[in-house]
Write an enzyme that holds these catalytic residues in place. Structure first.
Site, PDB file in Angstrom:
ATOM      1  N   CYS A 126       0.976  -0.995   0.182  1.00 31.08           N
ATOM      2  CA  CYS A 126       0.006  -0.119   0.113  1.00 31.08           C
ATOM      3  C   CYS A 126       0.842   1.239  -0.029  1.00 31.08           C
ATOM      4  O   CYS A 126       1.763   1.545   1.008  1.00 31.08           O
ATOM      5  CB  CYS A 126      -1.029  -0.037   1.277  1.00 31.08           C
ATOM      6  SG  CYS A 126      -1.987   1.354   1.300  1.00 31.08           S
ATOM      7  N   GLY A 232      -1.047  -5.617 -11.351  1.00 31.12           N
ATOM      8  CA  GLY A 232      -1.108  -4.389 -12.022  1.00 31.12           C
ATOM      9  C   GLY A 232      -1.637  -4.443 -13.564  1.00 31.12           C
ATOM     10  O   GLY A 232      -1.016  -5.325 -14.086  1.00 31.12           O
TER      11      GLY A 232
END
Length: 346
Positions: A126, A232
């Protein structure tokens, strides 16, 4: 961490979800036998709630993640536990992700949640400033010894609880600018007992608007002997297959792509109407905040990448959606949308 009683009453099922008998490592073996990567729904703040996890599992997702749960708050507060994590008899194989910077706290959290999930994941990816300021998320990429001690602590606790070889401990990372640091990091984490690793191919400072670095994922994955995920820019099934082929990973994980099109791993190029109906049915069983439901529907019916110029909702229908002021009104709107689509098909 309630199990919704309506599931028991309506379906007459036992109180043990069959998915809990699945070790995530078994899923890697199954999908490898099917000659495809394992498909996962990424942990997303606010969005990876039970109703959404159950929905994507209907359309090709093999393994789901909870949003990041703050271990310290989860351990100290019943209110935090009941708001941060819910389960049901229809819950798919699920990994609970924790934001943590203490071996003791991850051990305690593992004790509390392990009976209800298939594995524990440590968030080292994160990039949000508040998380990094608390030595959580991507800040842990510079705390290799701390991460290895937390992995070892969670593994030891699972063993003590009788879950050795039944539930997993994993780590989700971002990469360093110097990939040699990342290689050293994953080797250490693997040595501490991590069962699999998810590699998000961006730096902590890289915005999501910049393409993911597949070369970095490929290089790091080559130094890992346990299963790996690529994370991603997975917006279509073709993306998933291309990422896996190029990087050599065992699984792929999608976040924004699944928000826009929960059926992307089934191969749908656009979000189909049936997904909206399935999601709303799950929301009735596992309620979400009204504004979050509207946001989910807005993503499914919008004009982002996965829609490719063909949106599920027209501009006028999106305006109607956004004008809804409560769940009853929203359900009525969905009924009207269903009738409209029926009229169009005749």
């Amino acid at each position: 961490m309630p199990v919704y009683e309506s599931d028991i009453q309506d379906e007459g099922l036992a109180c043990h979800p069959p998915s809990l008998d699945i070790n995530p490592l078994q899923l890697f073996d199954i999908t490898k036998g099917e000659n495809r990567p394992l498909y996962a729904a990424a942990p997303m703040v606010r969005y990876s709630k039970l109703a959404f996890r159950e929905t994507v599992a209907l359309y090709g997702v093999d393994l789901t993640w909870t949003p990041m749960i703050l271990a310290k708050e989860f351990n100290r507060s019943i209110l935090a536990r009941d708001s941060d994590f819910t389960t049901s008899l229809f819950s798919p194989p699920t990994i609970a992700q924790f934001g943590c910077n203490s071996p003791l706290e991850i051990s305690r959290a593992t004790t509390l949640i392990s009976p209800h999930v298939n594995g524990i994941d440590l968030n080292c990816g994160c990039p949000q400033s508040w998380a990094c300021a608390e030595t959580l998320g991507a800040a842990l990429m510079n705390k290799r010894e701390l991460v290895t001690s937390m992995v070892a602590s969670a593994k030891s606790r699972l063993k003590d609880l009788g879950y050795e070889n039944k539930k997993t401990v994993s780590v989700k990372i971002r990469v360093h600018k110097d990939l040699r640091e990342t290689v050293d990091f994953v080797r250490a984490v693997q040595g501490a007992g991590a069962d699999f690793i998810t590699i998000h191919g961006r730096l902590r400072s890289t915005p999501s608007s910049k393409p993911v670095d597949l070369e970095a994922i490929k290089l790091v994955a080559q130094h890992i002997s346990v299963p790996t995920f690529s994370n991603g820019d997975i917006f279509t099934l073709a993306d998933a297959k291309e990422h896996a082929k190029f990087t050599g990973v065992d699984g792929v994980m999608s976040a924004r792509g699944l928000l826009e099109n929960p059926a992307l791993f089934r191969g749908d190029e656009n979000c189909p109407w049936e997904v909206v109906e399935a999601f709303m049915e799950k929301v009735v069983r596992a309620p979400l905040p009204f504004k979050l439901v509207v946001h989910h529907l807005g993503e499914m019916g919008g004009s982002d990448r996965s829609q490719k110029g063909k949106t599920l909702f027209s501009k006028e229908e999106r305006a109607e959606l956004m004008a809804c002021e409560g769940m009853v009104e929203l359900i009525d709107w969905c009924e009207e949308m269903r009738e409209r689509r029926g009229r169009r098909s005749h």
